[in-house]
Design a protein around this motif. Structure first.
Motif, mmCIF file in Angstrom:
data_model
loop_
_atom_site.group_PDB
_atom_site.id
_atom_site.type_symbol
_atom_site.label_atom_id
_atom_site.label_comp_id
_atom_site.label_asym_id
_atom_site.label_seq_id
_atom_site.Cartn_x
_atom_site.Cartn_y
_atom_site.Cartn_z
ATOM 1 N N ARG A 141 39.624 47.771 40.350
ATOM 2 C CA ARG A 141 38.754 47.269 41.132
ATOM 3 C C ARG A 141 39.541 46.882 42.732
ATOM 4 N NH1 ARG A 141 34.379 44.194 38.783
ATOM 5 N NH2 ARG A 141 33.476 45.613 37.525
ATOM 6 N N ARG A 273 32.099 46.618 42.198
ATOM 7 C CA ARG A 273 32.231 46.789 40.945
ATOM 8 C C ARG A 273 32.668 48.209 40.339
ATOM 9 N NH1 ARG A 273 29.359 43.196 37.344
ATOM 10 N NH2 ARG A 273 29.217 41.198 38.506
ATOM 11 N N SER A 275 35.337 51.820 41.882
ATOM 12 C CA SER A 275 36.443 52.177 42.419
ATOM 13 C C SER A 275 36.597 52.228 43.855
ATOM 14 C CB SER A 275 37.229 53.474 41.714
ATOM 15 O OG SER A 275 36.140 54.375 41.772
#
Length: 386
Positions: A141, A273, A275
């Motif tokens: 994240r 939420r 990458s």
């Protein structure tokens, strides 16, 4: 599992049916492995199914029950509730949380939230509630970039959103009201959906979701959004919790000055939420000192507890012996935020006093007893609710 192994039941209360169903899916996966029974009770549960669930709870055949406010209805009776879990605790009132714990004989309570309400944070400062903090982001994240903009910069923001959608990603736009009223000039989700879909984002699929839609209608929209068939979702705060779309990278919040810090942080959490780098854009239309302070805090941190701490400073802790969850106490000297260590020492001294004289019957404690009974006797019901 430990609670169930000790022959007590577990209740998990969430603020929305969407989130309750997500929890059910997660719990069931592990509950079945451990041979624990798991069920869900929400407002939309059919009467026949509801009756069977109520019977299972009363007879102890259901180990774990997940639900919404439906769990605190009077006819919901547990054989032995031993652990109550309140998710998104800031979405429930003091009495609602108390109604859940009253279903058992002094059950253990776990309250979960990314942004504790001022009252709960103040209770932890006093040392009356144990605190566990998860301060690490999930793997892969990237921290969300938050920017405050004036309405004059909206064209640039819309252009940026078009770039994100063209790259295969998705966006959300949140409005505070469902429709215009005579008393308010807030941009309304329904009207702005028409404007944005017909004028600004004509080349993309723009969806709409709000609290007045039926559950089936909301499910259709969210399923389409989850499959990226809807590129930009216009919404009210109905998406504040329970929405998990890793492909969503831009959250645009209109009239951000009208939202509280907790709500802004929860809405921001709907993106970031996956990458990909994500952005939360706060549109400011009102320039009061308080709103400027709130939005400045949002720009400066992604830490929910730092935000809650600032919220406590702005709004006050509310009532420990009542149901107000914010507002200022009339301390003569103490400062809730800066005097935490002293307050905890005072708490320890009070516990020692009560240990030696539980009913405050000694003559030296007569004044304390008199004042306590005159000012707090009728408020003791709420004092144990976090």
């Amino acid at each position: 599992a430990i609670a169930v192994a000790n022959n007590v039941q577990v209740a998990v209360m969430a603020p929305t049916e969407i989130l309750a169903h997500q929890h059910l899916a997660s719990f069931k996966k592990y509950a079945e492995m451990a041979h624990m029974t798991c069920a869900i009770l929400v407002g939309g549960t059919p009467a026949k199914e509801r009756k069977a669930i109520l019977g299972g709870l009363a007879e102890g055949r259901i180990d774990i029950i997940i639900g919404t406010h439906a769990l605190i209805q009077k006819d919901v009776i547990f054989k032995e509730l031993g652990l109550a879990i309140v998710d998104e605790q800031h979405r429930f009132g003091v009495l609602q949380r108390g109604d859940l714990t009253s279903k058992g004989l002094n059950p253990h309570l776990l309250a979960m939230t990314a942004t504790p309400i001022p009252r709960t944070l103040a209770i932890t400062y006093h040392g009356d509630m144990d605190l566990s903090i998860i301060d690490e982001m999930p793997k892969n994240r990237i921290p969300i970039v938050t920017k405050v903009v004036d309405e004059q910069r909206l064209k640039k923001v819309y252009d940026f959103m078009k770039e994100e959608v063209a790259a295969g990603r998705q966006c959300m736009v949140v409005y505070p009201l469902v429709e215009e009223t005579e008393k308010s000039d807030l941009a309304a989700a329904v009207e702005m959906h028409a404007n944005l879909s017909e004028n600004i984002f004509r080349e993309f699929k723009v969806g709409l979701i709000h609290g007045r839609m039926k559950k089936d209608e909301k499910d259709v929209v969210m399923d389409a959004y989850g499959r990226n068939e809807i590129h930009i979702l216009i919404s009210t705060t109905v998406i504040e919790v329970g929405i998990d779309i890793p492909n969503a990278t831009v959250m645009l919040i209109e009239h951000a000055d009208r939202f509280g810090l907790t709500q802004l942080h929860q809405l921001r959490g709907r993106v970031g939420r996956g990458s990909e780098k994500s952005y939360c854009i706060l549109v400011r239309r009102n320039f009061t000192d308080n709103s400027k302070k709130r939005l400045r805090i949002m720009e400066s941190t992604n830490d929910g507890f730092v935000i809650s701490d600032e919220d406590l400073k702005i709004r006050g802790p509310g009532e420990f012996f009542g149901i107000r969850q914010s507002g200022f106490l009339k301390y003569k000297i103490a400062d809730m935020v800066t005097d935490g260590p002293i307050l905890r020492k005072a708490r320890k001294a009070a516990f020692e006093l009560v240990k030696t004289d539980p009913n405050l019957n000694q003559s030296v404690h007569e004044l304390i007893h008199t004042r306590f009974m005159s000012e707090y006797q009728d408020k003791l019901v709420q004092v144990n609710i976090s």
